[in-house]
Design a protein around this motif. Structure first.
Motif, PDB file in Angstrom:
ATOM      1  N   ARG A   1       0.817  -1.217   0.000  1.00 27.09           N
ATOM      2  CA  ARG A   1       0.000   0.000   0.000  1.00 27.09           C
ATOM      3  C   ARG A   1       0.849   1.265   0.000  1.00 27.09           C
ATOM      4  NH1 ARG A   1      -3.885  -3.047   4.045  1.00 27.09           N
ATOM      5  NH2 ARG A   1      -5.213  -4.031   2.492  1.00 27.09           N
ATOM      6  N   MET A   2       2.108   1.138   0.369  1.00 19.69           N
ATOM      7  CA  MET A   2       3.006   2.290   0.400  1.00 19.69           C
ATOM      8  C   MET A   2       3.706   2.501  -0.947  1.00 19.69           C
ATOM      9  SD  MET A   2       2.431   3.236   3.419  1.00 19.69           S
ATOM     10  CE  MET A   2       3.637   4.478   3.725  1.00 19.69           C
ATOM     11  N   GLN A   3       3.556   1.556  -1.880  1.00 21.55           N
ATOM     12  CA  GLN A   3       4.236   1.621  -3.168  1.00 21.55           C
ATOM     13  C   GLN A   3       3.337   2.251  -4.223  1.00 21.55           C
ATOM     14  OE1 GLN A   3       7.462   0.689  -2.930  1.00 21.55           O
ATOM     15  NE2 GLN A   3       6.839   0.250  -0.829  1.00 21.55           N
ATOM     16  N   PRO A   4       3.915   3.059  -5.116  1.00 22.65           N
ATOM     17  CA  PRO A   4       3.102   3.641  -6.196  1.00 22.65           C
ATOM     18  C   PRO A   4       2.663   2.591  -7.223  1.00 22.65           C
ATOM     19  CG  PRO A   4       5.399   4.286  -6.440  1.00 22.65           C
ATOM     20  CD  PRO A   4       5.291   3.529  -5.149  1.00 22.65           C
ATOM     21  N   HIS A   5       3.487   1.599  -7.473  1.00 18.27           N
ATOM     22  CA  HIS A   5       3.153   0.494  -8.376  1.00 18.27           C
ATOM     23  C   HIS A   5       4.076  -0.661  -8.061  1.00 18.27           C
ATOM     24  CE1 HIS A   5       6.722   1.511 -10.775  1.00 18.27           C
ATOM     25  NE2 HIS A   5       6.336   2.751 -10.657  1.00 18.27           N
ATOM     26  N   TYR A   6       3.643  -1.862  -8.427  1.00 24.13           N
ATOM     27  CA  TYR A   6       4.425  -3.055  -8.101  1.00 24.13           C
ATOM     28  C   TYR A   6       4.062  -4.154  -9.079  1.00 24.13           C
ATOM     29  CZ  TYR A   6       7.571  -4.674  -4.443  1.00 24.13           C
ATOM     30  OH  TYR A   6       8.690  -5.039  -3.750  1.00 24.13           O
TER      31      TYR A   6
ATOM     32  N   GLU B   1       8.335  -8.400  -9.026  1.00 27.79           N
ATOM     33  CA  GLU B   1       8.916  -7.674  -7.890  1.00 27.79           C
ATOM     34  C   GLU B   1       8.384  -8.228  -6.571  1.00 27.79           C
ATOM     35  OE1 GLU B   1       9.696  -3.147  -9.427  1.00 27.79           O
ATOM     36  OE2 GLU B   1       7.606  -3.802  -9.220  1.00 27.79           O
ATOM     37  N   LEU B   2       7.096  -8.520  -6.528  1.00 26.60           N
ATOM     38  CA  LEU B   2       6.497  -9.061  -5.311  1.00 26.60           C
ATOM     39  C   LEU B   2       7.061 -10.444  -5.010  1.00 26.60           C
ATOM     40  CD1 LEU B   2       4.538  -8.855  -2.965  1.00 26.60           C
ATOM     41  CD2 LEU B   2       2.740  -9.701  -4.493  1.00 26.60           C
ATOM     42  N   ARG B   3       7.170 -11.282  -6.021  1.00 24.05           N
ATOM     43  CA  ARG B   3       7.743 -12.617  -5.837  1.00 24.05           C
ATOM     44  C   ARG B   3       9.145 -12.519  -5.254  1.00 24.05           C
ATOM     45  NH1 ARG B   3       9.015 -14.602 -11.071  1.00 24.05           N
ATOM     46  NH2 ARG B   3      10.877 -13.409 -10.638  1.00 24.05           N
ATOM     47  N   ASP B   4       9.973 -11.654  -5.826  1.00 29.90           N
ATOM     48  CA  ASP B   4      11.343 -11.489  -5.336  1.00 29.90           C
ATOM     49  C   ASP B   4      11.374 -10.939  -3.912  1.00 29.90           C
ATOM     50  OD1 ASP B   4      12.137 -12.393  -7.818  1.00 29.90           O
ATOM     51  OD2 ASP B   4      12.684 -10.404  -8.577  1.00 29.90           O
ATOM     52  N   TYR B   5      10.500  -9.988  -3.620  1.00 30.30           N
ATOM     53  CA  TYR B   5      10.432  -9.386  -2.285  1.00 30.30           C
ATOM     54  C   TYR B   5      10.076 -10.445  -1.233  1.00 30.30           C
ATOM     55  CZ  TYR B   5       8.851  -6.444   1.576  1.00 30.30           C
ATOM     56  OH  TYR B   5       8.684  -5.869   2.809  1.00 30.30           O
ATOM     57  N   ILE B   6       9.057 -11.247  -1.515  1.00 24.80           N
ATOM     58  CA  ILE B   6       8.622 -12.265  -0.567  1.00 24.80           C
ATOM     59  C   ILE B   6       9.685 -13.347  -0.402  1.00 24.80           C
ATOM     60  CG2 ILE B   6       6.925 -14.104  -0.174  1.00 24.80           C
ATOM     61  CD1 ILE B   6       4.828 -12.252  -1.451  1.00 24.80           C
ATOM     62  N   GLU B   7      10.296 -13.729  -1.499  1.00 30.25           N
ATOM     63  CA  GLU B   7      11.343 -14.754  -1.405  1.00 30.25           C
ATOM     64  C   GLU B   7      12.521 -14.242  -0.585  1.00 30.25           C
ATOM     65  OE1 GLU B   7      14.004 -17.747  -4.208  1.00 30.25           O
ATOM     66  OE2 GLU B   7      12.928 -16.081  -5.145  1.00 30.25           O
ATOM     67  N   TYR B   8      12.929 -13.011  -0.809  1.00 25.28           N
ATOM     68  CA  TYR B   8      14.078 -12.442  -0.109  1.00 25.28           C
ATOM     69  C   TYR B   8      13.795 -12.254   1.387  1.00 25.28           C
ATOM     70  CZ  TYR B   8      17.807  -9.245   1.225  1.00 25.28           C
ATOM     71  OH  TYR B   8      18.871  -8.667   1.858  1.00 25.28           O
TER      72      TYR B   8
ATOM     73  N   ARG C   1      -4.121  -3.314  -2.802  1.00 17.85           N
ATOM     74  CA  ARG C   1      -4.595  -2.193  -3.629  1.00 17.85           C
ATOM     75  C   ARG C   1      -3.643  -1.878  -4.780  1.00 17.85           C
ATOM     76  NH1 ARG C   1      -5.877   0.808   1.643  1.00 17.85           N
ATOM     77  NH2 ARG C   1      -7.839  -0.130   2.217  1.00 17.85           N
ATOM     78  N   GLN C   2      -3.014  -2.901  -5.284  1.00 16.36           N
ATOM     79  CA  GLN C   2      -2.160  -2.760  -6.453  1.00 16.36           C
ATOM     80  C   GLN C   2      -2.813  -3.547  -7.577  1.00 16.36           C
ATOM     81  OE1 GLN C   2       0.702  -1.107  -6.936  1.00 16.36           O
ATOM     82  NE2 GLN C   2       0.862  -0.361  -4.850  1.00 16.36           N
ATOM     83  N   SER C   3      -2.465  -3.219  -8.774  1.00 16.72           N
ATOM     84  CA  SER C   3      -2.938  -3.984  -9.913  1.00 16.72           C
ATOM     85  C   SER C   3      -1.731  -4.403 -10.724  1.00 16.72           C
ATOM     86  CB  SER C   3      -3.867  -3.131 -10.778  1.00 16.72           C
ATOM     87  OG  SER C   3      -4.105  -3.787 -12.002  1.00 16.72           O
ATOM     88  N   TRP C   4      -1.696  -5.661 -11.092  1.00 15.31           N
ATOM     89  CA  TRP C   4      -0.573  -6.115 -11.910  1.00 15.31           C
ATOM     90  C   TRP C   4      -0.624  -5.450 -13.278  1.00 15.31           C
ATOM     91  CZ3 TRP C   4      -4.462  -8.805  -9.796  1.00 15.31           C
ATOM     92  CH2 TRP C   4      -5.417  -9.330 -10.641  1.00 15.31           C
TER      93      TRP C   4
ATOM     94  N   GLN D   1      -1.010  -2.193 -13.466  1.00 14.01           N
ATOM     95  CA  GLN D   1      -0.460  -0.869 -13.212  1.00 14.01           C
ATOM     96  C   GLN D   1       1.011  -0.967 -12.832  1.00 14.01           C
ATOM     97  OE1 GLN D   1      -2.962   0.395  -9.985  1.00 14.01           O
ATOM     98  NE2 GLN D   1      -4.216   1.638 -11.322  1.00 14.01           N
ATOM     99  N   THR D   2       1.743  -1.837 -13.448  1.00 13.29           N
ATOM    100  CA  THR D   2       3.108  -2.075 -13.021  1.00 13.29           C
ATOM    101  C   THR D   2       4.095  -1.088 -13.609  1.00 13.29           C
ATOM    102  OG1 THR D   2       3.428  -3.656 -14.801  1.00 13.29           O
ATOM    103  CG2 THR D   2       2.712  -4.526 -12.662  1.00 13.29           C
ATOM    104  N   GLN D   3       3.646  -0.213 -14.473  1.00 14.96           N
ATOM    105  CA  GLN D   3       4.530   0.786 -15.058  1.00 14.96           C
ATOM    106  C   GLN D   3       3.992   2.168 -14.721  1.00 14.96           C
ATOM    107  OE1 GLN D   3       4.988   0.476 -19.253  1.00 14.96           O
ATOM    108  NE2 GLN D   3       6.327   2.213 -19.408  1.00 14.96           N
ATOM    109  N   ALA D   4       4.887   3.023 -14.307  1.00 18.50           N
ATOM    110  CA  ALA D   4       4.484   4.400 -14.050  1.00 18.50           C
ATOM    111  C   ALA D   4       4.075   5.029 -15.375  1.00 18.50           C
ATOM    112  CB  ALA D   4       5.640   5.162 -13.412  1.00 18.50           C
ATOM    113  N   ALA D   5       3.568   6.228 -15.327  1.00 21.47           N
ATOM    114  CA  ALA D   5       3.146   6.909 -16.554  1.00 21.47           C
ATOM    115  C   ALA D   5       4.283   6.912 -17.574  1.00 21.47           C
ATOM    116  CB  ALA D   5       2.724   8.329 -16.228  1.00 21.47           C
ATOM    117  N   ASN D   6       3.903   6.737 -18.820  1.00 23.59           N
ATOM    118  CA  ASN D   6       4.886   6.691 -19.900  1.00 23.59           C
ATOM    119  C   ASN D   6       5.597   8.041 -20.005  1.00 23.59           C
ATOM    120  OD1 ASN D   6       6.289   6.547 -22.284  1.00 23.59           O
ATOM    121  ND2 ASN D   6       4.581   5.762 -23.493  1.00 23.59           N
TER     122      ASN D   6
END
Length: 112
Positions: free
Chosen positions: A37-42, A46-53, A73-76, A78-83
């Motif tokens: 919830r603190m991240q602008p996008h994910y 990235e989530l897989r790596d974060y949880i594994e680490y 409250r993230q959407s896969w 929405q993984t890229q910030a604005a172009n």
């Protein structure tokens, strides 16, 4: 085992399996959701790596990561910030071209 079956009957054949527990504890899951919830996008990767680490957990199915992203409250999608290369004038021009093409092709014209 044979003696056990003779003494206890068919109940001796039942496994004492109590079911598996989730890979993450409830507290760990809450920590991850707070972090998301603190991240602008994910992204899922990235989530897989974060949880594994951080928790040494890897899910077999991507659906588990999708569920966490959704709950966080993230959407896969929405993984890229604005172009950064987006040119608003080009976007508006392209939209207008599409409207004109679809208007003529279908025989309908917008009024108003």
């Amino acid at each position: 085992m044979e003696n056990q079956v003779e003494n206890e009957g068919a109940d001796a054949l039942k496994l004492n399996y109590k079911g598996g527990k989730g890979f993450l504890t409830e507290d760990q899951r809450d920590e991850i959701l707070f972090y998301l919830r603190m991240q602008p996008h994910y992204s899922v990767e990235e989530l897989r790596d974060y949880i594994e680490y951080h928790y040494d957990v890897v899910y077999h199915s991507k659906q588990s990561y999708y569920d966490l992203l959704k709950e966080g409250r993230q959407s896969w999608h929405q993984t890229q910030a604005a172009n950064p290369n987006r040119d608003e004038a080009q976007v508006l021009q392209k939209r207008e071209e599409i409207k004109q093409k679809t208007g003529r092709a279908s025989g309908r014209h917008r009024v108003g």
